[in-house]
Design an enzyme around this catalytic site. Structure first.
Site, mmCIF file in Angstrom:
data_model
loop_
_atom_site.group_PDB
_atom_site.id
_atom_site.type_symbol
_atom_site.label_atom_id
_atom_site.label_comp_id
_atom_site.label_asym_id
_atom_site.label_seq_id
_atom_site.Cartn_x
_atom_site.Cartn_y
_atom_site.Cartn_z
ATOM 1 N N HIS A 96 0.895 -1.135 -0.035
ATOM 2 C CA HIS A 96 -0.029 -0.128 -0.068
ATOM 3 C C HIS A 96 0.812 1.227 0.018
ATOM 4 O O HIS A 96 1.734 1.315 0.673
ATOM 5 C CB HIS A 96 -0.826 0.164 1.367
ATOM 6 C CG HIS A 96 -1.751 1.155 1.365
ATOM 7 N ND1 HIS A 96 -2.957 1.499 0.296
ATOM 8 C CD2 HIS A 96 -1.728 2.423 2.084
ATOM 9 C CE1 HIS A 96 -3.377 2.692 0.668
ATOM 10 N NE2 HIS A 96 -2.824 3.134 1.766
ATOM 11 N N SER A 97 0.549 2.228 -0.824
ATOM 12 C CA SER A 97 1.259 3.478 -0.893
ATOM 13 C C SER A 97 2.739 3.224 -1.451
ATOM 14 O O SER A 97 2.906 2.642 -2.157
ATOM 15 C CB SER A 97 0.962 4.252 0.408
ATOM 16 O OG SER A 97 1.444 5.626 0.085
ATOM 17 N N MET A 98 3.714 3.689 -0.288
ATOM 18 C CA MET A 98 5.046 3.360 -0.794
ATOM 19 C C MET A 98 5.350 1.936 -0.648
ATOM 20 O O MET A 98 6.091 1.508 -1.554
ATOM 21 C CB MET A 98 5.844 3.997 0.601
ATOM 22 C CG MET A 98 7.423 3.876 0.552
ATOM 23 S SD MET A 98 8.286 4.538 2.021
ATOM 24 C CE MET A 98 8.051 3.034 3.162
ATOM 25 N N ALA A 100 3.788 -0.405 -2.157
ATOM 26 C CA ALA A 100 3.257 -0.720 -3.370
ATOM 27 C C ALA A 100 4.630 -0.744 -4.557
ATOM 28 O O ALA A 100 4.801 -1.490 -5.239
ATOM 29 C CB ALA A 100 2.213 0.193 -4.251
ATOM 30 N N SER A 124 -1.606 -0.752 -4.118
ATOM 31 C CA SER A 124 -2.603 -0.318 -3.456
ATOM 32 C C SER A 124 -2.354 1.229 -3.239
ATOM 33 O O SER A 124 -1.472 1.311 -2.727
ATOM 34 C CB SER A 124 -3.167 -0.772 -2.319
ATOM 35 O OG SER A 124 -4.185 -0.100 -1.562
#
Length: 254
Positions: A96-98, A100, A124
């Protein structure tokens, strides 16, 4: 009968609900400022069905005395060295975020150094590597950095209200922001495995169009799933997200 985790000696891997390791595996990479326990509810929900492993970066929780890493490629390389080598055909990467971006770079290392693709990647809340915004939050003062984090509604405000916790958290948070804001893919920015992009429809950091651009970074199949919510849509939409993960990872029941 309880199962002993084979990852207990690793600083990088957390195995909250050890399995018999015959089920599909999902390795989870946290967001900037996040820690492995962010994925504890996911591990609990999928226990016995999916072997959920969460990556613990340096500089947080039980690794708070270690200096944080300020480069995505270095984080991916460190994590890659710690990941299990067997069962790659049943291993999914979720970030998720970083996280990803780190998951994507780990997949590239798997394919480039081991010649094996993960079963798939779920990215994500992060725009594709080819989409840049020129963000510089990591260069701003503490108050501006905190304001940026608070605006995403993913961190308990009490973290920044306590001076001692704030003192411990800010260096790691700034390091993470530096890592993701300076990240650029090197070489061929494509993987062979399937890629699934998740995004909130009101995410200020990643538009639906920016998430859809991940399709250019895979030679395999691609799918985009849009959820209602902002950057941390995963929390209020946990049941929906876990259901979608299960649909992708678990074999269909006959």
């Amino acid at each position: 009968m309880s199962v002993t985790s084979p990852y207990s000696a690793s600083n990088w891997i957390r195995d909250f609900h050890p399995s018999d390791r015959t089920v599909p595996r999902m390795i989870c990479f946290p967001h900037a400022g996040g820690a492995a326990n962010y994925y504890f509810p996911v591990s609990r929900a999928l226990a016995g069905k999916v072997e959920v492993l969460a990556v613990q970066y340096p500089g947080r929780q039980d690794r708070h005395t270690e200096p944080p890493v300020t480069d995505i490629h270095a984080l991916a390389a460190h994590a890659f060295r710690e990941l299990p080598r067997e069962g790659l055909d049943r291993t999914w990467l979720f970030g998720h975020s970083m996280g990803a971006s780190i998951a994507f770079e780990v997949a590239r290392l798997m394919e480039g150094e081991l010649g094996v693709s993960p079963a798939g990647i779920i990215v994500s809340g992060r725009r594709a590597p080819s989409r840049f915004r020129g963000e510089t939050v990591h260069l701003e003062d503490d108050e501006a950095l905190i304001a940026s984090v608070k605006a995403l509604n993913g961190t308990d405000p009490a973290v920044f209200a306590d001076p001692e916790i704030r003192r411990l958290v800010l260096p790691t948070l700034r390091a993470d922001y530096r890592a993701i804001e300076t990240y650029r893919p090197v070489g061929t920015s494509r993987v062979a495995c399937q890629v699934h992009a998740f995004v909130g429809d009101e995410d200020p950091l990643t538009t639906v169009e920016e998430a859809d651009c991940w399709r250019a970074h895979t030679e395999g199949t691609f799918a985009l799933r849009v959820f209602r919510g902002n950057h941390f849509y995963l929390t209020p939409r946990a049941d929906e997200v876990i259901a979608e993960i299960s649909r992708l990872i678990l074999p269909a029941e006959v």
